[in-house]
Design a protein around this motif. Structure first.
Motif, PDB file in Angstrom:
ATOM      1  N   ASP A 197      51.196  15.244  36.864  1.00  0.00           N
ATOM      2  CA  ASP A 197      52.160  16.156  36.536  1.00  0.00           C
ATOM      3  C   ASP A 197      52.072  17.256  37.538  1.00  0.00           C
ATOM      4  O   ASP A 197      52.051  17.409  38.549  1.00  0.00           O
ATOM      5  N   TYR A 198      51.200  17.588  36.599  1.00  0.00           N
ATOM      6  CA  TYR A 198      50.962  19.390  36.404  1.00  0.00           C
ATOM      7  C   TYR A 198      50.117  19.604  37.735  1.00  0.00           C
ATOM      8  O   TYR A 198      50.335  20.550  38.713  1.00  0.00           O
ATOM      9  N   VAL A 199      48.959  18.343  37.819  1.00  0.00           N
ATOM     10  CA  VAL A 199      47.505  18.328  39.196  1.00  0.00           C
ATOM     11  C   VAL A 199      48.599  18.579  39.961  1.00  0.00           C
ATOM     12  O   VAL A 199      48.042  18.731  40.977  1.00  0.00           O
ATOM     13  N   ARG A 200      49.523  17.390  40.380  1.00  0.00           N
ATOM     14  CA  ARG A 200      49.998  17.415  41.666  1.00  0.00           C
ATOM     15  C   ARG A 200      50.364  18.220  42.238  1.00  0.00           C
ATOM     16  O   ARG A 200      50.501  18.545  43.232  1.00  0.00           O
ATOM     17  N   THR A 201      51.313  19.329  41.093  1.00  0.00           N
ATOM     18  CA  THR A 201      52.045  20.191  41.866  1.00  0.00           C
ATOM     19  C   THR A 201      50.981  21.471  42.368  1.00  0.00           C
ATOM     20  O   THR A 201      50.827  21.581  43.110  1.00  0.00           O
ATOM     21  N   LEU A 202      49.488  21.394  41.423  1.00  0.00           N
ATOM     22  CA  LEU A 202      48.918  22.300  41.443  1.00  0.00           C
ATOM     23  C   LEU A 202      48.004  22.362  42.531  1.00  0.00           C
ATOM     24  O   LEU A 202      48.111  22.739  43.590  1.00  0.00           O
ATOM     25  N   VAL A 203      47.550  21.402  43.638  1.00  0.00           N
ATOM     26  CA  VAL A 203      46.760  20.905  44.190  1.00  0.00           C
ATOM     27  C   VAL A 203      47.847  20.245  44.926  1.00  0.00           C
ATOM     28  O   VAL A 203      47.773  20.052  46.619  1.00  0.00           O
ATOM     29  N   LYS A 204      49.198  20.615  45.293  1.00  0.00           N
ATOM     30  CA  LYS A 204      50.082  19.463  46.466  1.00  0.00           C
ATOM     31  C   LYS A 204      49.757  18.771  47.375  1.00  0.00           C
ATOM     32  O   LYS A 204      49.809  18.359  48.041  1.00  0.00           O
TER      33      LYS A 204
END
Length: 280
Positions: A197-204
């Motif tokens: 979930d964090y990676v999805r937000t980080l890389v959009k």
């Protein structure tokens, strides 16, 4: 010697002879059975080996493809998913029609090489771009004039590229998350979901999956405590990510369990200390 003693001796000799004869007959019978089983087994193995060799020979004739190059030599392998169909002329000049599920490609190796699962051979094969003709995207029906341009564009729009960006541009963030997640010696499904979930937000990119993130993280060794602290320092100085969001993600990782491991607490305490230094 009395007559009774004589009869007893004769009886004893008779019993010994019967015992010997019975044991010898039994052993001889068992030996015959054993030899027969070995003969049958050997015959079976010979037939199986002959059949196997014939099958292998037939398969080798059918599946023999020219060597197109090893993908292990790729210096910049890019992961992409595509279902392609094309005419292929191999290094020996043999032409075949192939449909393949592309896994990875390299733009420069042999002037362009991809590795894919070939549906004709039901096995992984490599194919050179220069030998692929009349290529079609089976997912859309699009006729592909340049395999290279098609795969590069496909990669640029893919979630696989987003994961590669996470690895290359945010490697120290990856190391921090991995250290916290593995601080108690395990990397659980719930922790992987938090990291994803964090990676999805980080890389959009919401298309990034747990499996993609897990594969990316497992490309690296678990950082040492000193390595973790170095990565924290680089992230703080680089200011490429929001430190509060990163710490929140680490806290969420730890909170997937009821008890907090001492190593997890030490990692969170160090992050909060750096956070206070930034705010000071």
């Amino acid at each position: 010697m009395s007559f009774l003693m004589f009869l007893g001796l004769v009886g004893l000799v008779g019993l010994l002879w019967l015992r010997y004869h019975f044991v010898w007959s039994k052993d001889e019978s068992e030996d015959r059975v054993k030899l027969e089983n070995e003969r049958l087994t050997d015959n079976h193995l010979v037939r199986a080996q002959v059949t196997s060799k014939e099958e292998v020979g037939d398969r080798e004739v059918k599946d023999k493809d020219a060597w197109e190059g090893s993908f292990f030599d790729a210096e910049n392998p890019l992961t992409v998913s595509a279902h392609l169909q094309f005419n292929y002329r191999d290094g020996n000049g043999k032409q075949t029609n192939r449909s393949v599920l592309v896994k990875q490609f390299d733009e420069t190796l042999h002037e362009g090489l991809l590795i894919a699962h070939c549906e004709l051979r039901d096995a992984n094969r490599t194919f050179r771009f220069s030998r692929m003709k009349n290529c079609v995207d089976l997912e859309t029906g699009e006729c592909i004039s340049s395999v290279r341009d098609f795969l590069v564009a496909k990669y640029e729009e893919s979630p696989e590229r987003s994961v590669d960006v996470f690895e290359t541009d945010f490697l120290d963030v990856l190391k921090i998350l991995y250290f916290v997640a593995k601080a108690d010696g395990q990397f659980r499904k719930e922790e992987k979901a938090v990291v994803t979930d964090y990676v999805r937000t980080l890389v959009k990119d919401d298309r990034v999956t747990i499996q993609m993130v897990d594969n990316a993280i497992r490309n690296y060794d678990i950082p040492s405590l000193a390595g973790f602290k170095r990565s924290v320092g680089k992230v703080v100085r680089g200011r490429k990510v929001d430190l509060d969001s990163l710490i929140e993600c680490c806290e969420n990782i730890v909170n997937t369990q009821k008890t907090v491991h001492p190593s997890e607490k030490a990692a969170l305490d160090y992050l909060e200390k750096k956070q206070e230094e930034v705010r000071a």
